[in-house]
Design a protein around this motif. Structure first.
Motif: not given
Length: 519
Positions: A503, A436, A506, A430, A432-433, A499
């Motif tokens: 990420s 991040a 996490r 993804d 966003s990951d 967001n």
């Protein structure tokens, strides 16, 4: 080398820098957590406004039109319970989104309020002996602190059921009883001091809103403007037991709205004009227009200003100081002209139209006059400064910024796309990951990040060794700016910052769990 280190330590007060970093970090975290309960104000203001008769009379051009009571009651329910909402929201935000902390904030607030009301002196002026939103902030802070301290506590086996997260509401409730008794006895003189502060600010006349407007903008890079907003909006003044300039305005106070009215011409006209100036002065106008036109429209329509402000805060601080000064003068002049109009969300066209006909709104038409005048002032001041000082605003290119022409916001709105090879596979990460992970690397790796939180447009971090941060890489990933204050670091990543922070949290948690498993 050791000799130099020793002398340096001898001349520096031990832990003084670390203490100031922690204090600033705590204030920034509080400011960020305040945004969660404040976020419910737009829906409350909309419901309350659409429930009132005068709005429908103006829309339908019928003096006999009635309001919609259940909508007004729905909005009033939120305004009437803001202290409780603050208690839950702050506890939830400061504890990293943990439900047990939010429940603890609610339990603590309910107990605190009941005990406080039993001990607070009654009689003449008793409605002033009311902590209002401050009680919610207090119990939110207490609940979050107790959660962090006790959420992993282990009790004896026969009390094991009440251990861990279940223990937090219990200890918060007990703390609330003690605090309720203490504040019940001491609050009256504290309230007198707060009232005196409010009277002092109001007694300054138009200068009070002017100073507030200047500080409101000036504190944006630190994220501390939410704290001063909370006092002005929710504590300043009193109207039949309702406190705060914003709350009093929606309660119908004819004297409220002076501390919000000046933001309308700035957000609807001033900053859009500044965006136009940056586009006109750009070496790559199409790039600048692509970045700034949508941001200007958002500012005009909704009052969301940070995408424009962060386009120049870091690359052109002189423009930011000018912006803060202009905002202060706008609030000063608006108060001088007795313009009274407030907002539920922000000072954009939507709130302006909704509240234009409100009975306690005065001289709102002057907002448009001031807006046009200040739009011209913003345009020419920004144009002159950019040209004379060769400032690195969007679209100015490498000669000003040392980076590519489009570095400042596009990537911060969408993040880097996965590579073509990854995009072709079903297991593509993804975006966003991906972003991040890249940000974590640029910050010196997961071991260098002590904590990360997301705000509207920025990441707030505690960094073990700030010197390890690769600022050029962060800017290539879309950061509009990187601000360091000791171990407290802010990275402006645009509207997706929250967001990204989720990420990152996490990913850091998963990598930490893997390291523990390997041990």
């Amino acid at each position: 080398m050791s000799t130099i280190d020793t002398s340096s330590q001898a001349t520096t007060p031990p832990n003084s820098s670390n203490l100031s970093n922690r204090v600033l970090g705590a204030l920034q975290s509080l400011g960020r957590s305040l945004m969660l309960p404040v976020a419910v104000l737009p829906v409350a203001a909309l419901l309350l406004r659409f429930g009132q008769a005068d709005l429908w009379q103006a829309i339908l051009q019928n003096p006999n039109a009635t309001g919609i009571p259940f909508l007004a009651d729905a909005g009033g329910a939120i305004f009437g319970n803001l202290p409780m909402i603050f208690a839950v929201g702050i506890a939830f935000g400061l504890a990293g989104g943990e439900g047990a902390a939010a429940l603890s904030g609610l339990v603590g607030f309910l107990i605190f309020t009941a005990v406080f009301n039993d001990f607070i002196p009654l009689g003449k002026g008793a409605h002033n002996n009311n902590m209002d939103v401050l009680s919610g902030i207090l119990m939110g802070l207490v609940a979050a602190w107790l959660y962090r301290r006790y959420h992993t506590i282990r009790l004896p086996d026969y009390l094991g059921f009440f251990g861990g997260r279940r223990f937090v509401p219990i200890i918060t409730g007990l703390a609330a009883v003690v605090l309720g008794v203490i504040f019940g006895f001491v609050w009256q003189p504290v309230q007198a001091g707060i009232n005196a502060l409010g009277v002092g600010i109001i007694s300054l006349g138009p200068l009070g809103p002017g100073i507030y407007g200047f500080l409101n903008r000036l504190l944006i890079p630190l994220g501390l403007h939410h704290i001063i907003n909370s006092y002005i909006w929710f504590q300043l003044g009193d109207f039949h037991g309702t406190h705060g300039d914003l709350q009093r305005y929606f309660a119908g106070d004819p004297s409220a709205g002076l501390f919000e009215s000046g933001f309308f011409p700035m957000m609807m006209f001033g900053l859009p004009a500044a965006a136009l100036a940056m586009i006109r002065q750009a070496r790559y106008p199409k790039v600048a227009a692509g970045i700034l036109l949508s941001a200007a429209f958002a500012s005009f329509l909704t009052g969301i200003t940070e995408p424009i402000e962060f386009a120049f805060i870091f690359v052109a601080p002189v423009l930011f100081v000018i912006h803060a000064l202009l905002t202060g003068t706008l609030l000063f002049i608006s108060a001088l002209l007795n313009i009274k109009i407030a907002f539920g969300f922000s000072a954009g066209l939507i709130d302006y139209v909704l509240n234009f006909t409100k009975p306690n709104t005065t001289n709102a038409w002057l907002v448009l006059v001031l807006g046009v005048i200040y739009g011209v002032i913003y345009y020419f001041l920004f144009s002159i400064c950019i040209r004379v000082f060769n400032l690195g605003t969007p679209g100015r290119g490498e000669a000003s910024t040392g980076l590519s022409a489009d570095w400042i916001l596009p990537e911060s709105q969408r993040g880097p796309a996965p590579s073509k090879e990854k995009a072709k596979t079903a297991a593509a990460v993804d975006s966003s990951d991906t972003l991040a992970t890249q940000i974590i690397t640029a910050l010196g790796g997961g071991s260098n990040i002590e904590s990360v939180e997301g705000c509207i447009t920025r990441l707030r971090l505690f960094i073990a060794e700030p010197d390890k941060i690769d600022e050029s890489t962060l800017k290539s990933l879309g950061a509009a700016g990187v601000m360091k204050q000791g171990k407290v670091v802010q990275v402006v990543m645009g509207m997706q910052s929250d967001n990204i922070a989720s990420s990152m949290q996490r990913i850091l948690k998963e990598s930490g769990a893997e390291e523990e498993a390997e041990k």
